[in-house]
Design a protein around this motif. Structure first.
Motif, PDB file in Angstrom:
ATOM      1  N   ALA A  16      63.233  50.416 -20.477  1.00  0.00           N
ATOM      2  CA  ALA A  16      63.082  49.005 -20.844  1.00  0.00           C
ATOM      3  C   ALA A  16      62.844  48.871 -22.346  1.00  0.00           C
ATOM      4  CB  ALA A  16      61.938  48.370 -20.056  1.00  0.00           C
ATOM      5  N   ALA A  17      61.974  49.710 -22.893  1.00  0.00           N
ATOM      6  CA  ALA A  17      61.686  49.657 -24.332  1.00  0.00           C
ATOM      7  C   ALA A  17      62.931  49.982 -25.149  1.00  0.00           C
ATOM      8  CB  ALA A  17      60.550  50.616 -24.674  1.00  0.00           C
ATOM      9  N   LYS A  18      63.712  50.911 -24.666  1.00  0.00           N
ATOM     10  CA  LYS A  18      64.946  51.283 -25.361  1.00  0.00           C
ATOM     11  C   LYS A  18      65.883  50.084 -25.488  1.00  0.00           C
ATOM     12  CE  LYS A  18      68.432  54.939 -25.339  1.00  0.00           C
ATOM     13  NZ  LYS A  18      68.875  56.151 -24.627  1.00  0.00           N
ATOM     14  N   LYS A  19      65.843  49.196 -24.496  1.00  0.00           N
ATOM     15  CA  LYS A  19      66.677  47.989 -24.508  1.00  0.00           C
ATOM     16  C   LYS A  19      65.975  46.820 -25.214  1.00  0.00           C
ATOM     17  CE  LYS A  19      67.488  48.349 -19.950  1.00  0.00           C
ATOM     18  NZ  LYS A  19      67.959  47.935 -18.620  1.00  0.00           N
ATOM     19  N   GLY A  20      64.775  47.056 -25.708  1.00  0.00           N
ATOM     20  CA  GLY A  20      64.038  46.003 -26.397  1.00  0.00           C
ATOM     21  C   GLY A  20      63.261  45.093 -25.458  1.00  0.00           C
ATOM     22  N   LYS A  74      58.900  50.141 -30.389  1.00  0.00           N
ATOM     23  CA  LYS A  74      58.377  48.879 -30.925  1.00  0.00           C
ATOM     24  C   LYS A  74      58.397  48.886 -32.450  1.00  0.00           C
ATOM     25  CE  LYS A  74      55.426  47.592 -27.024  1.00  0.00           C
ATOM     26  NZ  LYS A  74      54.035  47.458 -26.515  1.00  0.00           N
ATOM     27  N   LYS A  75      58.059  49.999 -33.064  1.00  0.00           N
ATOM     28  CA  LYS A  75      58.060  50.083 -34.532  1.00  0.00           C
ATOM     29  C   LYS A  75      59.481  50.001 -35.090  1.00  0.00           C
ATOM     30  CE  LYS A  75      53.726  52.384 -35.150  1.00  0.00           C
ATOM     31  NZ  LYS A  75      52.953  53.508 -35.636  1.00  0.00           N
ATOM     32  N   ILE A  76      60.416  50.610 -34.381  1.00  0.00           N
ATOM     33  CA  ILE A  76      61.818  50.563 -34.822  1.00  0.00           C
ATOM     34  C   ILE A  76      62.356  49.137 -34.735  1.00  0.00           C
ATOM     35  CG2 ILE A  76      64.176  51.280 -34.214  1.00  0.00           C
ATOM     36  CD1 ILE A  76      62.903  53.993 -33.362  1.00  0.00           C
ATOM     37  N   ALA A  77      61.959  48.426 -33.665  1.00  0.00           N
ATOM     38  CA  ALA A  77      62.420  47.048 -33.483  1.00  0.00           C
ATOM     39  C   ALA A  77      61.752  46.145 -34.499  1.00  0.00           C
ATOM     40  CB  ALA A  77      62.086  46.569 -32.066  1.00  0.00           C
TER      41      ALA A  77
END
Length: 104
Positions: free
Chosen positions: A30-34, A101-104
């Motif tokens: 889920a995090a990978k997809k934002g 989260k930091k990358i986004a």
């Protein structure tokens, strides 16, 4: 052979540990997809499954401490392996999600 109470605790470790690991993996995806809200929900669910697994483990440890020795079988070892893997996986999932989260 395992007695019924021990078998119940062992199966609790296996099922809840497996569910925790699965939810942690879903959280990473889920995090990978934002989808960070979903990731957080899945991590929370993983923690709840880990808590249930710990209760199963605690019942076995309590029996042992009371002098009711638990026979260590391959199934017992397998259940402990499931729990420890799930704990490590959930911990790493938190770190991976923080990175996303930091990358986004």
């Amino acid at each position: 052979m395992e007695n019924e109470e021990n078998l119940e605790a062992i199966m609790g470790l296996i099922m809840n540990g497996g569910n925790a690991k699965s939810d942690a993996m879903e959280a990473i995806h889920a995090a990978k997809k934002g989808e960070f809200d979903l990731a957080d929900e899945k991590l929370k669910s993983a923690e709840q499954f880990l808590s249930k697994a710990h209760h199963s483990q605690t019942s076995m440890l309590t029996q042992e401490a009371q002098g009711n020795h638990v026979t260590v079988t391959l199934l017992t070892v397998h259940s402990q392996d499931h729990l420890m893997t799930a704990i490590a996986f959930a911990d790493l999932a938190k770190e991976i999600i923080d990175l996303y989260k930091k990358i986004a």
